[in-house]
Design a protein around this motif. Structure first.
Motif, mmCIF file in Angstrom:
data_model
loop_
_atom_site.group_PDB
_atom_site.id
_atom_site.type_symbol
_atom_site.label_atom_id
_atom_site.label_comp_id
_atom_site.label_asym_id
_atom_site.label_seq_id
_atom_site.Cartn_x
_atom_site.Cartn_y
_atom_site.Cartn_z
ATOM 1 N N PRO A 67 0.820 -1.214 0.000
ATOM 2 C CA PRO A 67 0.000 0.000 0.000
ATOM 3 C C PRO A 67 0.856 1.267 0.000
ATOM 4 C CG PRO A 67 -0.731 -1.554 1.687
ATOM 5 C CD PRO A 67 0.560 -2.063 1.172
ATOM 6 N N VAL A 68 0.372 2.276 -0.718
ATOM 7 C CA VAL A 68 1.056 3.568 -0.795
ATOM 8 C C VAL A 68 0.147 4.638 -0.188
ATOM 9 C CG1 VAL A 68 2.009 5.339 -2.332
ATOM 10 C CG2 VAL A 68 2.349 2.908 -2.862
ATOM 11 N N ILE A 69 0.692 5.398 0.744
ATOM 12 C CA ILE A 69 -0.025 6.528 1.338
ATOM 13 C C ILE A 69 0.647 7.796 0.814
ATOM 14 C CG2 ILE A 69 -0.835 7.597 3.463
ATOM 15 C CD1 ILE A 69 -1.674 4.642 3.148
ATOM 16 N N VAL A 70 -0.088 8.627 0.094
ATOM 17 C CA VAL A 70 0.462 9.886 -0.422
ATOM 18 C C VAL A 70 0.180 10.991 0.596
ATOM 19 C CG1 VAL A 70 0.242 11.652 -2.221
ATOM 20 C CG2 VAL A 70 0.332 9.236 -2.853
ATOM 21 N N VAL A 71 1.243 11.702 0.983
ATOM 22 C CA VAL A 71 1.128 12.690 2.059
ATOM 23 C C VAL A 71 1.637 14.049 1.596
ATOM 24 C CG1 VAL A 71 1.779 13.261 4.424
ATOM 25 C CG2 VAL A 71 1.445 10.866 3.773
ATOM 26 N N GLY A 72 0.750 15.025 1.651
ATOM 27 C CA GLY A 72 1.146 16.399 1.375
ATOM 28 C C GLY A 72 1.596 17.061 2.664
ATOM 29 N N CYS A 73 2.891 17.323 2.790
ATOM 30 C CA CYS A 73 3.440 17.952 3.995
ATOM 31 C C CYS A 73 3.456 19.480 3.837
ATOM 32 C CB CYS A 73 4.855 17.442 4.252
ATOM 33 S SG CYS A 73 4.968 15.649 4.511
ATOM 34 N N LYS A 74 3.753 20.155 4.927
ATOM 35 C CA LYS A 74 3.876 21.625 4.937
ATOM 36 C C LYS A 74 2.573 22.314 4.513
ATOM 37 C CE LYS A 74 8.829 21.285 3.975
ATOM 38 N NZ LYS A 74 10.002 21.857 3.295
ATOM 39 N N LEU A 75 1.469 21.771 5.001
ATOM 40 C CA LEU A 75 0.161 22.338 4.679
ATOM 41 C C LEU A 75 0.076 23.804 5.104
ATOM 42 C CD1 LEU A 75 -2.782 21.945 3.714
ATOM 43 C CD2 LEU A 75 -3.317 21.043 5.986
ATOM 44 N N ASP A 76 0.762 24.151 6.169
ATOM 45 C CA ASP A 76 0.713 25.534 6.674
ATOM 46 C C ASP A 76 1.389 26.530 5.733
ATOM 47 O OD1 ASP A 76 3.750 25.829 8.250
ATOM 48 O OD2 ASP A 76 2.972 23.844 7.809
ATOM 49 N N LEU A 136 -8.109 18.495 -1.944
ATOM 50 C CA LEU A 136 -7.211 17.351 -2.088
ATOM 51 C C LEU A 136 -7.772 16.370 -3.118
ATOM 52 C CD1 LEU A 136 -4.690 15.848 -1.064
ATOM 53 C CD2 LEU A 136 -6.123 14.840 0.716
ATOM 54 N N GLU A 137 -9.098 16.217 -3.118
ATOM 55 C CA GLU A 137 -9.739 15.301 -4.080
ATOM 56 C C GLU A 137 -9.484 15.748 -5.519
ATOM 57 O OE1 GLU A 137 -14.097 13.296 -5.020
ATOM 58 O OE2 GLU A 137 -13.895 14.722 -3.374
ATOM 59 N N GLN A 138 -9.600 17.054 -5.774
ATOM 60 C CA GLN A 138 -9.350 17.578 -7.125
ATOM 61 C C GLN A 138 -7.921 17.302 -7.566
ATOM 62 O OE1 GLN A 138 -10.878 21.670 -6.165
ATOM 63 N NE2 GLN A 138 -11.558 21.613 -8.282
ATOM 64 N N VAL A 139 -6.996 17.499 -6.642
ATOM 65 C CA VAL A 139 -5.579 17.338 -6.953
ATOM 66 C C VAL A 139 -5.228 15.867 -7.181
ATOM 67 C CG1 VAL A 139 -3.244 17.547 -6.003
ATOM 68 C CG2 VAL A 139 -4.862 19.416 -5.729
ATOM 69 N N MET A 140 -5.726 14.985 -6.299
ATOM 70 C CA MET A 140 -5.265 13.603 -6.287
ATOM 71 C C MET A 140 -6.088 12.642 -7.126
ATOM 72 S SD MET A 140 -2.485 13.654 -4.694
ATOM 73 C CE MET A 140 -2.313 11.900 -5.007
ATOM 74 N N SER A 141 -7.315 13.009 -7.465
ATOM 75 C CA SER A 141 -8.186 12.076 -8.176
ATOM 76 C C SER A 141 -7.564 11.526 -9.474
ATOM 77 C CB SER A 141 -9.534 12.742 -8.463
ATOM 78 O OG SER A 141 -10.457 11.783 -8.887
ATOM 79 N N ILE A 191 -4.413 11.210 -10.259
ATOM 80 C CA ILE A 191 -3.271 10.353 -9.930
ATOM 81 C C ILE A 191 -3.752 9.014 -9.374
ATOM 82 C CG2 ILE A 191 -1.173 10.152 -8.519
ATOM 83 C CD1 ILE A 191 -0.976 13.189 -8.532
ATOM 84 N N MET A 192 -4.795 9.051 -8.537
ATOM 85 C CA MET A 192 -5.313 7.814 -7.951
ATOM 86 C C MET A 192 -5.969 6.927 -9.002
ATOM 87 S SD MET A 192 -6.746 9.019 -4.212
ATOM 88 C CE MET A 192 -6.868 7.360 -3.532
ATOM 89 N N GLN A 193 -6.548 7.549 -10.030
ATOM 90 C CA GLN A 193 -7.119 6.764 -11.134
ATOM 91 C C GLN A 193 -6.023 6.011 -11.876
ATOM 92 O OE1 GLN A 193 -10.315 6.202 -12.153
ATOM 93 N NE2 GLN A 193 -11.041 7.302 -10.356
ATOM 94 N N GLN A 194 -4.881 6.661 -12.029
ATOM 95 C CA GLN A 194 -3.767 6.071 -12.781
ATOM 96 C C GLN A 194 -2.994 5.058 -11.942
ATOM 97 O OE1 GLN A 194 -1.014 8.991 -14.260
ATOM 98 N NE2 GLN A 194 0.308 7.477 -15.256
ATOM 99 N N PHE A 195 -2.863 5.329 -10.647
ATOM 100 C CA PHE A 195 -2.064 4.470 -9.772
ATOM 101 C C PHE A 195 -2.959 3.915 -8.663
ATOM 102 C CE2 PHE A 195 0.888 7.498 -11.678
ATOM 103 C CZ PHE A 195 1.904 6.662 -12.147
ATOM 104 N N ARG A 196 -3.548 2.746 -8.927
ATOM 105 C CA ARG A 196 -4.509 2.157 -8.003
ATOM 106 C C ARG A 196 -3.865 1.671 -6.711
ATOM 107 N NH1 ARG A 196 -9.958 3.056 -9.015
ATOM 108 N NH2 ARG A 196 -10.234 3.292 -11.253
ATOM 109 N N GLU A 197 -2.534 1.599 -6.690
ATOM 110 C CA GLU A 197 -1.853 1.158 -5.476
ATOM 111 C C GLU A 197 -1.909 2.201 -4.361
ATOM 112 O OE1 GLU A 197 1.464 1.909 -8.599
ATOM 113 O OE2 GLU A 197 -0.686 1.551 -8.554
#
Length: 315
Positions: free
Chosen positions: A117-126, A136-141, A143-149
């Motif tokens: 499993p891969v957990i994608v983490v956006g750091c430095k949110l502040d 986050l959904e707009q940004v990652m959707s 990528i998640m479609q392409q990389f199901r892992e």
């Protein structure tokens, strides 16, 4: 019934944190372990262990930091291949680091044949530009479609202590309660092996063999799996949820097999994988959804020495 652990027999989880230089890997790890934001961090942290009682599952976590330097690629590859889960970081204030996930990091994991499993983490949110307010959904959707892992995406801030424990909780959960064996993300359906296991469990719980779980049988199932009874009002809610989505899921005798399968698919879709795994493990299934050897009566099967069991292995 053999005693099964809801951790699937895992006595430790190894999480490898990787990503571009400057995306906040080390600060993320230190803040998770020490609950303080570090003012100075070394270029590469030693292995960091979270105590056994850090999360409810009671399984200790070892977090491995990695170097982004090109000369350390061999060591990075070695760590990634030993991982139970990978946390991939990008910096919320550096869009190029997000782009690098799909152009370098995720293809690199595939090339190394890292199937965890891969957990994608956006750091430095502040530090994210307030003018760049996209979800986050707009940004990652895409990528998640392409990389199901990719199991989960989350944004955090070590400096502001926002969602730091959650990062490694999700990573641990993805290892102890994996989606892969249960659910096909493409078709959004339970996998055949999972369906077969749940059918067997349903039959074992249908004590009067009438093809449905009565309120009493549902309660027995709940007590067996979760050590707590279902209140009559809770049973009403469960059956109503099923019937509103699937008319044939409930009949006058109770919850049907179709309804039972629907309910477990619903838990999985809502991210409650530990619920489905608790049920499977309580009835003797391992992480590959195969019955534990001690629950299969091989000894009662008379075979010639050259005969082979159905799973393809000689016994």
């Amino acid at each position: 019934m053999a005693k099964t652990s809801n951790s699937g027999g895992k006595n430790g989880v190894r999480i490898v944190v990787a990503g571009d230089r400057g995306t906040g890997k080390s600060s993320l790890i230190v803040t998770a372990a020490a609950d303080i934001f570090p003012t100075n961090v070394p270029p590469l942290l030693p292995p960091t262990r979270l105590p056994q009682d850090f999360y409810p599952d009671g399984v200790p976590i070892t977090i491995m930091d990695t170097s982004s330097n090109p000369e350390d690629r061999g060591k990075l590859a070695e760590e990634l291949r030993r991982a139970d889960a990978v946390v991939l970081t990008y910096a919320c204030d550096k869009p190029v680091s997000l782009h690098r996930l799909s152009t370098f990091w995720l293809p690199e994991l595939r090339q190394l044949e890292v199937k965890v499993p891969v957990i994608v983490v956006g750091c430095k949110l502040d530090l994210r530009d307030e003018q760049q307010q996209v979800s986050l959904e707009q940004v990652m959707s895409p990528i998640m479609q392409q990389f199901r892992e990719i199991e989960t995406c989350i944004e955090c801030s070590a400096f502001k202590h926002i969602q730091i424990p959650e990062v490694f909780y999700y990573a641990q959960k993805a290892v102890l309660h994996p989606t892969g064996p249960l659910f096909d993300q493409e078709s959004q359906t339970l996998k055949p092996r999972c369906v077969r296991a749940l059918k067997r469990i349903f039959i074992l719980c249908d004590n009067d063999r009438d093809g449905a779980l009565s309120d009493a049988e549902l309660n027995d199932f709940q007590v067996k799996c979760f050590n707590a009874p279902l209140q009559p009002s809770e049973i009403v809610v469960v059956k109503r949820v099923v019937q509103e989505n699937l008319v044939e899921g409930v009949n006058e005798r109770g919850l049907t097999l179709t309804g039972f399968l629907f309910l477990h698919a619903l838990f999985i879709e809502k991210g409650r994988l530990e619920t489905a795994w608790t049920v499977l493990r309580k009835f003797g299934y391992n992480n590959d959804i195969e019955l534990l050897d001690e629950l299969i009566p091989y000894s009662s099967l008379k075979r010639a020495p050259d005969q082979v069991m159905a799973d393809g292995s000689k016994r």
